[in-house]
Design an enzyme around this catalytic site. Structure first.
Site, short mmCIF file in Angstrom:
data_model
loop_
_atom_site.label_atom_id
_atom_site.label_comp_id
_atom_site.label_asym_id
_atom_site.label_seq_id
_atom_site.Cartn_x
_atom_site.Cartn_y
_atom_site.Cartn_z
CG HIS A 82 107.96 -9.43 58.58
ND1 HIS A 82 107.27 -8.80 59.60
CD2 HIS A 82 109.20 -9.67 59.05
CE1 HIS A 82 108.07 -8.67 60.64
NE2 HIS A 82 109.25 -9.19 60.34
CG ASP A 161 107.23 -13.17 69.08
OD1 ASP A 161 108.41 -13.57 69.09
OD2 ASP A 161 106.92 -12.03 68.69
NE ARG A 168 114.83 -13.46 70.79
CZ ARG A 168 114.37 -13.16 69.57
NH1 ARG A 168 113.08 -13.18 69.32
NH2 ARG A 168 115.20 -12.87 68.61
CB SER A 183 110.59 -14.03 66.87
OG SER A 183 110.00 -12.78 67.01
CE LYS A 187 106.42 -11.44 65.45
NZ LYS A 187 107.32 -10.54 66.12
N1 URA Z 1 111.50 -9.03 64.53
C1 URA Z 1 110.74 -9.92 65.21
O1 URA Z 1 109.52 -9.92 65.10
N2 URA Z 1 111.36 -10.82 65.98
C2 URA Z 1 112.70 -10.88 66.12
O2 URA Z 1 113.19 -11.72 66.84
C3 URA Z 1 113.48 -9.94 65.43
C4 URA Z 1 112.85 -9.03 64.63
#
Ligand code: URA
Length: 434
Positions: A82, A161, A168, A183, A187
């Site tokens: 990621h 999220d 946000r 966040s 995931k």
């Molecule tokens: N990517 C995400 O998945 N969440 C965030 O808060 C910032 C970047």
């Protein structure tokens, strides 16, 4: 427990209890908590921060807002990668086929571009027919078929999220290490992986502009992952300038294919190899870094990575002929070369400005539900460090509408700095957190 008391406690700098955090997340998930209270608490968290313990509880509550996928019945150590997001950051399309070709199962759940940064799903969807909206059953089938699935987050994965991120995004509460950590990691933990390589970007085109902040984010992400049973390590990489030479969806797909054919710019190749070799070591198909690098380079040189990418594309409904015939990818009707106005060295190419110029051309989106134009974008013809004469092209803008070109040019011009001296560029790999 009243939500207003939780907000007041965080506003006054106190650490929250686990049950307060659980109540917050379940209220957001069910919709019972009004947006104004959720937003107030988010802002208090941005301003007051969270302890590592609070951040871990928040992540756990977000994981449990949906399901945690169990891929234990599939053989192998499942590894994902990621990135915290950048400009021209296309390594996922290179790493996934390489790692799969080397025997690592890769369930890769990615996101879309937002703001000045690009997203893996948008790049993949520029391949005609490619489907990223896979169900969890289809993800399993793809993993069994070709050792890799490249898909968007499904509704069952960390639904809290999705709601929190949307809030946000419109309340100025994105830039917070605990909120970003929870966040991202909720995931990743929920998708059922055993190990994770994180690419934490640092510089003008990244969320985190300074190396110190990027390191703090990397440490937070790594400690949450490991505490949740997902072996996690992070590489901190440069995002002062765009990665590689293409910014924009189909243009980036072509660049990835070039890397898998043994070509491509050094920064992109080095970054991809570093991340891929870590996936191999974590995936236990290589004994150490040296062995892993040998296998990664062999997967490229032998054509195995490219073959695997063809299979991935075909398996997800895309046209695999794009691998050998780039004219099957969308292309913009017009190009404009932005030329050097003086002689010297390109000393800086501001990643954020190039990213914003590309969004203005139509390659990205300002709002989550905006459509993107897969064909448009920017090709860098003189990377920082290159010597140029007056009139040499620095950027090539691929565009569809003249009005958008004009707006993009204003940003693109500001992104370029030319100096008398050759710049000292920091290496693409800035650091690591294990
Ligand atoms: N990517 C995400 O998945 N969440 C965030 O808060 C910032 C970047």
């Amino acid at each position: 427990m009243r939500t207003v008391d939780t907000i007041i406690r965080k506003r006054d700098g106190q650490a929250l209890e686990r049950d307060e955090i659980v109540a917050f997340v379940s209220g957001v998930t069910s919709g019972a908590l009004p947006d104004y209270q959720a937003s107030a608490l988010l802002m208090a968290i941005v301003l007051r921060g969270m302890t590592p313990q609070e951040t871990a509880w928040l992540t756990d509550a977000m994981v449990h807002s949906g399901i945690r996928v169990d891929l234990g019945d599939l053989p192998g150590v499942k590894v994902d990668k990621h990135s915290t997001g950048g400009v021209g950051d296309k390594t996922s399309l290179i790493l996934a086929p390489i790692a799969a070709a080397c025997g690592v199962p890769v369930p890769m759940m990615s996101g879309r571009g937002l703001g000045h940064t690009g997203g893996t799903l948008d790049k993949l969807e520029s391949i005609p027919g490619f489907r990223t909206a896979l169900s969890l059953d289809e993800m399993r089938a793809a993993l069994q078929r070709c050792g890799c699935a490249m898909l968007g987050q499904t509704a069952q994965i960390a639904p809290a999220d999705k709601k929190l991120y949307a809030l946000r995004d419109v309340t100025g509460t994105v830039e917070s290490i605990p909120l970003i950590s929870a966040s991202i990691m909720s995931k990743k933990i929920a998708e059922g992986i055993d190990a994770l390589v994180l690419d934490v970007k640092t510089g003008s085109g990244a969320f985190m502009k300074t190396e110190a902040d990027s390191r703090r984010l990397a440490e937070s992400l790594v400690s949450i992952g490991n505490a949740s049973g997902v072996r996690t390590e992070a590489v901190i990489t440069d995002m002062d300038m765009p990665l590689g030479t293409a910014v924009g969806n189909a243009l980036e797909v072509i660049e990835c294919l070039e890397v898998m054919k043994g070509r491509g710019s050094a920064d992109l190749v080095d970054c991809s190899i570093e991340l891929a070799l870590r996936m191999l070591v974590l995936g236990k198909v290589a004994s150490d870094r040296t062995d892993a690098e040998k296998k990664v380079r062999h997967a490229i040189a032998s054509g195995a990575a490219l073959d695997r990418f063809r299979q991935i594309i075909e398996g997800q409904g895309g046209d695999p002929r794009v691998v050998d015939d780039y004219s099957r990818l969308p292309a913009a009707p017009s190009r404009f070369a932005l030329k050097a106005e003086r002689a010297g060295y390109v000393s800086r190419l501001d990643a954020e400005l190039v990213g914003r110029a590309s969004v203005v051309l139509g390659a990205g989106r300002d709002r989550v539900d905006d459509a993107v134009d897969p064909a448009v974008g920017i090709v860098i013809t003189a990377k920082p460090g290159t010597r140029v004469d007056v009139g040499d092209p620095v950027l090539e803008l691929h565009y569809r509408e003249t009005a958008k070109l004009d707006a993009a040019l204003a940003l693109a011009r500001r992104s370029i700095t030319i100096a008398d001296e050759a710049p000292t560029l920091r290496p693409i790999i800035v650091g690591e957190v294990r």
